[in-house]
Design an enzyme around this catalytic site. Structure first.
Site, PDB file in Angstrom:
ATOM      1  N   ARG A   1      89.299 -45.491 -25.354  1.00 31.07           N
ATOM      2  CA  ARG A   1      88.412 -45.669 -26.739  1.00 31.07           C
ATOM      3  C   ARG A   1      88.325 -44.333 -27.541  1.00 31.07           C
ATOM      4  O   ARG A   1      88.148 -44.377 -28.302  1.00 31.07           O
ATOM      5  CB  ARG A   1      86.967 -45.957 -26.169  1.00 31.07           C
TER       6      ARG A   1
ATOM      7  N   ILE B   1      82.904 -49.348 -34.807  1.00 26.77           N
ATOM      8  CA  ILE B   1      83.817 -49.888 -33.726  1.00 26.77           C
ATOM      9  C   ILE B   1      82.645 -50.586 -32.682  1.00 26.77           C
ATOM     10  O   ILE B   1      81.831 -50.080 -32.725  1.00 26.77           O
ATOM     11  CB  ILE B   1      84.576 -48.781 -33.082  1.00 26.77           C
ATOM     12  N   SER B   2      82.913 -51.703 -32.357  1.00 24.32           N
ATOM     13  CA  SER B   2      81.859 -52.423 -31.382  1.00 24.32           C
ATOM     14  C   SER B   2      81.539 -51.530 -30.126  1.00 24.32           C
ATOM     15  O   SER B   2      82.278 -50.808 -29.566  1.00 24.32           O
ATOM     16  CB  SER B   2      82.232 -53.845 -30.975  1.00 24.32           C
ATOM     17  N   ALA B   3      80.369 -51.525 -29.572  1.00 25.03           N
ATOM     18  CA  ALA B   3      79.982 -51.137 -28.174  1.00 25.03           C
ATOM     19  C   ALA B   3      80.786 -51.502 -27.005  1.00 25.03           C
ATOM     20  O   ALA B   3      81.345 -52.780 -27.289  1.00 25.03           O
ATOM     21  CB  ALA B   3      78.584 -51.253 -27.955  1.00 25.03           C
ATOM     22  N   PRO B   4      81.276 -50.651 -26.208  1.00 22.82           N
ATOM     23  CA  PRO B   4      82.025 -51.033 -25.194  1.00 22.82           C
ATOM     24  C   PRO B   4      81.584 -52.364 -24.364  1.00 22.82           C
ATOM     25  O   PRO B   4      82.502 -53.198 -24.005  1.00 22.82           O
ATOM     26  CB  PRO B   4      82.052 -49.883 -24.058  1.00 22.82           C
TER      27      PRO B   4
END
Ligand code: SAH
Length: 208
Positions: free
Chosen positions: A30, A54-57
């Site tokens: 990431r 960027i979206s959360a993991p």
């Protein structure tokens, strides 16, 4: 913290369970998709410029699991952003292709550099209004929208294969439901996978 530990945490939390998805999230660091690498392994969205994130993991894990991907699938993503979600899907469907559409051309460039650096070859990047889909390469096995829509854009439903699935956050700005919409002939079956928060889908079938 490192990528491996981030993935381990997601497995422990139950967000990740399919071997191919776990393997892909291990393989795609990431940090390579977050500007400056700041907060790359924190379980939260991070800024990537142009008011986008960027979206959360955990959200990437949940959405990738929900897609039930298989090798050779043709996938359309709306909202390329950093390219992280596209890179993970590309690992799983290889030699299948990921088509991804972004409306901010600078983000398309950013994503392309990130994906190239990872030596991933099966992602095709486009600039445009993804709320209209990408009819040139339709139909798709899976369509994933990584921004929030007021309702499911009709062109996206039309560009699904029979048996294909559209995964899309639907609802007002600030809180949406992650919807799984499966095409069965000319019928669409909907399932609510739970709450989520995404930046808005703009464009003709998005928020104006
Ligand atoms: N999947 C991305 C996160 C995307 S954030 C990642 O892994 O990093 C949502 C993205 O959707 C933003 O980059 C935003 O610019 C884009 N977007 C919003 N409306 C769009 C539209 N109509 N067509 C294509 N992209 C759009």
């Amino acid at each position: 913290m490192n990528n491996e530990r981030m993935v381990e945490r997601l497995v422990k939390a139950g967000a990740l369970r399919t071997p191919a998805v776990i393997e892909a999230m291990r393989a795609v660091d990431r940090k390579e998709f977050v500007p400056g690498g700041w907060g790359a392994y924190a379980d939260s969205p991070q800024h990537i410029g142009y008011g986008q994130t960027i979206s959360a993991p955990h959200m990437v894990a949940i959405m990738t699991e929900a897609l039930r991907l298989g090798q050779g699938m043709k996938v359309l993503e709306i909202g390329t952003g950093s390219g992280y979600q596209a890179a993970i899907i590309a690992k799983i469907v290889d030699p299948g292709i990921v088509y991804t559409v972004e409306r901010v051309s600078q983000l398309r460039e950013f994503a392309e550099e990130n994906i190239r650096r990872m030596a991933i070859e099966n992602v095709r990047l486009f600039v445009g209004d993804g709320s209209c889909g990408l009819p040139e390469y339709a139909p798709y096995d899976r369509i994933i929208v990584t921004c929030a829509a007021p309702s499911a854009p009709p062109p996206l439903k039309e560009q699904l294969k029979d048996g294909g699935m559209l995964l899309i956050p639907i609802g007002p700005l600030g809180y949406q439901d992650l919807m799984e919409i499966t095409r069965i002939g000319d019928r669409f079956e909907e399932r609510n996978l739970g709450g989520c928060v995404f930046v808005p889908l703009r464009g003709e079938f998005g928020y104006r």
